[in-house]
Design an enzyme around this catalytic site. Structure first.
Site, PDB file in Angstrom:
ATOM      1  N   HIS A   3      23.681 129.931 132.217  1.00  0.00           N
ATOM      2  CA  HIS A   3      23.368 129.083 131.067  1.00  0.00           C
ATOM      3  C   HIS A   3      24.171 127.781 131.083  1.00  0.00           C
ATOM      4  O   HIS A   3      25.302 127.733 131.538  1.00  0.00           O
ATOM      5  CB  HIS A   3      23.603 129.837 129.758  1.00  0.00           C
ATOM      6  CG  HIS A   3      25.021 130.276 129.564  1.00  0.00           C
ATOM      7  ND1 HIS A   3      25.993 129.445 129.052  1.00  0.00           N
ATOM      8  CD2 HIS A   3      25.622 131.447 129.825  1.00  0.00           C
ATOM      9  CE1 HIS A   3      27.139 130.088 128.992  1.00  0.00           C
ATOM     10  NE2 HIS A   3      26.941 131.323 129.467  1.00  0.00           N
ATOM     11  N   ASP A   4      23.550 126.719 130.597  1.00  0.00           N
ATOM     12  CA  ASP A   4      24.171 125.411 130.400  1.00  0.00           C
ATOM     13  C   ASP A   4      24.648 124.755 131.694  1.00  0.00           C
ATOM     14  O   ASP A   4      25.500 123.872 131.666  1.00  0.00           O
ATOM     15  CB  ASP A   4      25.350 125.498 129.413  1.00  0.00           C
ATOM     16  CG  ASP A   4      24.891 125.939 128.036  1.00  0.00           C
ATOM     17  OD1 ASP A   4      24.241 125.141 127.353  1.00  0.00           O
ATOM     18  OD2 ASP A   4      25.163 127.101 127.663  1.00  0.00           O
ATOM     19  N   GLY A   7      28.201 130.181 133.674  1.00  0.00           N
ATOM     20  CA  GLY A   7      27.759 129.194 132.692  1.00  0.00           C
ATOM     21  C   GLY A   7      28.549 127.902 132.732  1.00  0.00           C
ATOM     22  O   GLY A   7      29.696 127.866 133.169  1.00  0.00           O
TER      23      GLY A   7
END
Length: 174
Positions: free
Chosen positions: A87-88, A105
């Protein structure tokens, strides 16, 4: 986008925007919810540019609202079998991730960088442009541009001369 090829048993979840001429091979999962404990079903995104190759079993997660809320993939990248993008993450252009390479992440990856098989990059790290992470390396610190790192923990072992040569950088730069 136009000209994309999506193989059998691919999962596309979203909100996800996929550019043109991307190839997504069987059993890849693109735009899945983050498995992070902080994720509570919020609307987050994944955006991908053009001409990427996503091989079998690759997983790419959307962002978290506690982060940027979005995972971003650039153009002309190759993600080999079972690579993972958390994520991100923000992955620039012409990046190569070999089999089972993984980004936790919030990792930022620069243009033309590459990661060897089974390498792992810890969360909130920056991987500089034209850098090389050797196979089986575990990255605990940022990787400067143009540098090769190796080991567990990964340490600088030299300049990525081969990568710079392959990309046609002038000798005075190398």
């Amino acid at each position: 986008g136009d000209g994309c090829q999506v193989g059998p048993h691919v999962i596309l979840k979203g909100p996800t925007v996929i550019g043109k001429r991307n190839q997504i091979f069987q059993f890849a999962t693109v735009g899945e919810d983050s498995p992070a404990l902080a994720y509570a079903g919020e609307k987050t995104t994944l955006s991908m540019g053009d001409d990427n190759v996503i091989r079998e079993g690759v997983t790419i997660h959307r962002g978290l609202v506690q982060g940027t809320g979005s995972t971003v993939i650039g153009n002309n990248n190759l993600f080999m079998a079972y690579a993972h993008i958390g994520h991100d993450c923000d992955v620039a252009d012409h990046v190569i991730m070999a089999n089972n390479a993984s980004l936790a992440g919030h990792v930022l990856v620069g243009d033309y960088s590459n990661m060897g098989g089974y390498s792992g990059i810890l969360q909130f790290r920056h991987v500089g442009a034209y850098s090389h992470i050797s196979a089986f390396s575990f990255v605990l610190k940022d990787v400067p541009a143009y540098v090769t790192v190796a080991g567990n923990p990964a340490l600088a072992v030299g300049m990525n001369m081969e990568g710079m040569r392959r990309r046609g950088l002038p000798k005075d730069v190398m």
